[in-house]
Design an enzyme around this catalytic site. Sequence first.
Site, short mmCIF file in Angstrom:
data_model
loop_
_atom_site.label_atom_id
_atom_site.label_comp_id
_atom_site.label_asym_id
_atom_site.label_seq_id
_atom_site.Cartn_x
_atom_site.Cartn_y
_atom_site.Cartn_z
CE LYS A 9 110.30 18.43 1.36
NZ LYS A 9 110.32 17.39 0.25
CE1 TYR A 49 105.93 14.65 -1.75
CE2 TYR A 49 105.48 14.42 0.58
CZ TYR A 49 106.12 15.07 -0.45
OH TYR A 49 106.95 16.14 -0.20
CG ASN A 112 114.09 17.73 -0.63
OD1 ASN A 112 113.17 17.72 0.19
ND2 ASN A 112 113.96 17.25 -1.86
CG HIS A 115 105.94 19.92 -2.53
ND1 HIS A 115 106.18 18.80 -3.29
CD2 HIS A 115 104.85 20.52 -3.06
CE1 HIS A 115 105.25 18.73 -4.24
NE2 HIS A 115 104.43 19.76 -4.13
CD GLU A 126 101.49 19.31 -5.88
OE1 GLU A 126 102.04 18.20 -5.99
OE2 GLU A 126 102.13 20.39 -5.82
P1 IDP Z 1 110.55 17.18 -5.78
O1 IDP Z 1 110.21 17.44 -4.33
O2 IDP Z 1 111.77 17.94 -6.20
O3 IDP Z 1 109.38 17.41 -6.71
P2 IDP Z 1 110.09 14.31 -6.15
O4 IDP Z 1 110.85 13.45 -7.09
O5 IDP Z 1 108.68 14.65 -6.48
O6 IDP Z 1 110.96 15.64 -5.89
O7 IDP Z 1 110.15 13.59 -4.74
C1 IDP Z 1 109.34 14.04 -3.67
C2 IDP Z 1 110.16 14.10 -2.41
O8 IDP Z 1 110.53 12.77 -2.05
C3 IDP Z 1 111.52 14.83 -2.55
O9 IDP Z 1 111.40 16.22 -2.37
C4 IDP Z 1 112.30 14.20 -1.42
O10 IDP Z 1 111.95 14.78 -0.15
C5 IDP Z 1 111.80 12.77 -1.44
N1 IDP Z 1 112.69 11.90 -2.24
C6 IDP Z 1 112.76 11.83 -3.57
N2 IDP Z 1 113.69 10.92 -3.96
C7 IDP Z 1 114.19 10.42 -2.80
C8 IDP Z 1 115.20 9.45 -2.52
O11 IDP Z 1 115.82 8.86 -3.39
N3 IDP Z 1 115.45 9.21 -1.19
C9 IDP Z 1 114.79 9.85 -0.18
N4 IDP Z 1 113.84 10.77 -0.41
C10 IDP Z 1 113.55 11.05 -1.70
MG MG Z 2 107.61 16.35 -6.88
#
Ligand code: IDP
Ligand code: MG
Length: 150
Positions: A9, A49, A112, A115, A126
Amino acid sequence: MERSLVLVKPDGVQRGLVGEVISRLERRGLRLVGAKFLQVSQTLAEEHYAEHKGKPFYDGLISYITSSPVMAMAWEGPNAVAAIRQTMGATRPTEAAPGSLRHDFGLEVGRNLTHASDQPETGQREVGLWFQPEELVSWERAVDKWVFEN
Ligand code: IDP
Ligand code: MG
């Protein structure tokens, strides 16, 4: 063979971690089948998303992923989805296992770094969303028989 989409990302690209991500996946034994560096459009971001639409972090997530270029890749291998998510670590860096990428390089869930697809079916969908069929390469490595049992 199971496939996963992997994105480095915008924060990962800006911090110079593209090579680190690729290196960890190569070292794990996974096989790269597609890669491209791109600026993500609003449309692609919203499609990618879609499952998060309506959540409080959705708008921030869309602006994050479209803020700067990403490195998009398709990787394959036995149990590729589970293996790659383990290498990336839990969504929240402070919950990610020590040694995982998000643990080793991250602090905040909204930054983080990567993805990775969350289920084998998601991986198929995807990879299809991000890559045209002709952008994916089916190939074999001499080392495959020493990494893949079958
Ligand atoms: P993942 O990337 O580990 O699959 P997901 O739950 O699918 O996690 O969420 C997608 C992305 O959304 C996360 O990687 C993160 O960047 C963002 N995200 C998820 N939860 C939060 C939150 O509570 N606050 C801000 N960003 C979040
Ligand atoms: Mg996810």
